[in-house]
Write a protein that holds these residues in place. Sequence first.
Motif, short mmCIF file in Angstrom:
data_model
loop_
_atom_site.label_atom_id
_atom_site.label_comp_id
_atom_site.label_asym_id
_atom_site.label_seq_id
_atom_site.Cartn_x
_atom_site.Cartn_y
_atom_site.Cartn_z
N LEU A 1 0.83 -1.20 0.00
CA LEU A 1 0.00 0.00 0.00
C LEU A 1 0.87 1.25 0.00
N GLN A 2 1.97 1.21 0.73
CA GLN A 2 2.85 2.38 0.80
C GLN A 2 3.44 2.74 -0.57
N VAL A 3 3.65 1.74 -1.42
CA VAL A 3 4.22 2.00 -2.75
C VAL A 3 3.14 2.07 -3.83
N GLY A 4 1.87 2.05 -3.42
CA GLY A 4 0.78 2.20 -4.37
C GLY A 4 0.33 0.93 -5.08
N ASP A 5 0.80 -0.24 -4.61
CA ASP A 5 0.40 -1.51 -5.22
C ASP A 5 -0.84 -2.03 -4.50
N ARG A 6 -1.99 -1.53 -4.88
CA ARG A 6 -3.22 -1.85 -4.18
C ARG A 6 -3.63 -3.32 -4.35
N LYS A 7 -3.32 -3.91 -5.51
CA LYS A 7 -3.66 -5.31 -5.74
C LYS A 7 -2.94 -6.22 -4.74
N SER A 8 -1.63 -6.00 -4.57
CA SER A 8 -0.88 -6.81 -3.62
C SER A 8 -1.32 -6.52 -2.19
N ALA A 9 -1.67 -5.27 -1.91
CA ALA A 9 -2.13 -4.93 -0.56
C ALA A 9 -3.42 -5.68 -0.22
N LYS A 10 -4.34 -5.75 -1.18
CA LYS A 10 -5.59 -6.49 -0.97
C LYS A 10 -5.32 -7.98 -0.76
N LEU A 11 -4.43 -8.54 -1.58
CA LEU A 11 -4.12 -9.96 -1.45
C LEU A 11 -3.47 -10.27 -0.12
N GLY A 12 -2.50 -9.44 0.28
CA GLY A 12 -1.82 -9.65 1.56
C GLY A 12 -2.78 -9.53 2.73
N LEU A 13 -3.69 -8.56 2.68
CA LEU A 13 -4.68 -8.41 3.74
C LEU A 13 -5.64 -9.59 3.79
N LEU A 14 -6.08 -10.05 2.61
CA LEU A 14 -6.99 -11.19 2.55
C LEU A 14 -6.33 -12.43 3.16
N LEU A 15 -5.06 -12.67 2.83
CA LEU A 15 -4.35 -13.82 3.40
C LEU A 15 -4.22 -13.69 4.91
N THR A 16 -3.98 -12.47 5.39
CA THR A 16 -3.84 -12.26 6.83
C THR A 16 -5.15 -12.57 7.55
N VAL A 17 -6.26 -12.10 6.98
CA VAL A 17 -7.56 -12.37 7.59
C VAL A 17 -7.84 -13.88 7.60
N VAL A 18 -7.54 -14.58 6.50
CA VAL A 18 -7.77 -16.02 6.43
C VAL A 18 -6.90 -16.74 7.47
N LEU A 19 -5.66 -16.33 7.61
CA LEU A 19 -4.78 -16.95 8.60
C LEU A 19 -5.28 -16.69 10.01
N GLY A 20 -5.80 -15.50 10.26
CA GLY A 20 -6.36 -15.22 11.58
C GLY A 20 -7.55 -16.11 11.88
N LEU A 21 -8.41 -16.35 10.88
CA LEU A 21 -9.55 -17.25 11.06
C LEU A 21 -9.08 -18.69 11.29
N CYS A 22 -8.02 -19.10 10.59
CA CYS A 22 -7.47 -20.45 10.79
C CYS A 22 -6.94 -20.62 12.21
N PHE A 23 -6.25 -19.60 12.71
CA PHE A 23 -5.75 -19.67 14.09
C PHE A 23 -6.90 -19.85 15.07
N THR A 24 -7.95 -19.06 14.92
CA THR A 24 -9.09 -19.15 15.83
C THR A 24 -9.76 -20.52 15.74
N ALA A 25 -9.90 -21.04 14.54
CA ALA A 25 -10.54 -22.35 14.36
C ALA A 25 -9.72 -23.45 15.03
N LEU A 26 -8.40 -23.41 14.87
CA LEU A 26 -7.56 -24.42 15.50
C LEU A 26 -7.56 -24.29 17.02
N GLN A 27 -7.70 -23.08 17.52
CA GLN A 27 -7.76 -22.93 18.98
C GLN A 27 -9.07 -23.49 19.52
N VAL A 28 -10.15 -23.37 18.76
CA VAL A 28 -11.41 -23.99 19.16
C VAL A 28 -11.24 -25.51 19.23
N VAL A 29 -10.56 -26.08 18.23
CA VAL A 29 -10.30 -27.52 18.24
C VAL A 29 -9.45 -27.89 19.44
#
Length: 300
Positions: free
Chosen positions: A180-208
């Motif tokens: 985002l700092q260098v204006g690459d919005r596509k990569s910023a969206k992808l990186g954020l999406l992966l981070t959110v998915v990983l956060g959900l995976c962490f929560t799911a595994l902690q429930v298990v």
Amino acid sequence: MAGAAVKHDYHLVNPSPWPILGAAGIFLLMLGMATYMKGMFGVPSGQWWVMLPGAVWLTWVLIGWWGDVLRESKGGDHTGVVQISLRYGMVLFIASEVMFFVAWFWGFFEMAIFHEVRADPSQTDLANLDLEALQGWSSWPVLQVDGERVKTFDPFHLPLINTLILLLSGTTVTWAHHALQVGDRKSAKLGLLLTVVLGLCFTALQVVEYAEAGFSYDGSLYGSAFFMATGFHGAHVIIGTIFLFVCLMRLMAGGMQPQKHLGFEFAAWYWHFVDVVWLFLFAFVYVVPHLVWPGGAGAH
């Protein structure tokens, strides 16, 4: 004089109902949690729905409050001086969160290091400590359920996977921020999406993990220390995931610019804080008991 141009860089906030409404929402949520855990007002314990009114109220307040902040930013109220103040505020907030977890670690180390002294009647002020508490101190670190020893979690299975997930999420959020700092919005969206998915995976595994636990919150001192520390961390992961998801939605809607994206910056700071806290939890709440306590090794 009314209508005069502002001649300073500071933002004077208009009167707002959100602070008092937020306090009321937190009170209602805490009341619901107390009712859920202990039962109150004729409602038996274990009724999870009693927490919904407070949670819905608080969610409404946060949406409205942060919406006002966004409108102030778009209106030009967040000058360079105001942005510095906002950064100071976020730093102080994270510092307060650090001290919150210091309290849980302090309690854990108190139990782990001084349990023998606390369980010794000759060295304990029995006038201020009931027999149930004395028995609790004497049970550290041996975990007993129905007369059988219960082993702690093996940290090198699910806990290690969760550790790797959080560390990976720290790299993806950093990638998104840099993009985002260098204006690459596509990569910023992808990186954020992966981070959110990983956060959900962490929560799911902690429930298990919680479902597989061979000990409970009220079964021993270690159980209470474990679930309070990891549970509050899990709550912070959920909050951080929501924080990042809102940033992703704003980014997809065309918001946030390379030169000004305080919301994303603060979300990244918060996520790194969550990562660091987990590393300490993994080391001291999972690995050390597994390696040091007699009979503590192995799955639960």
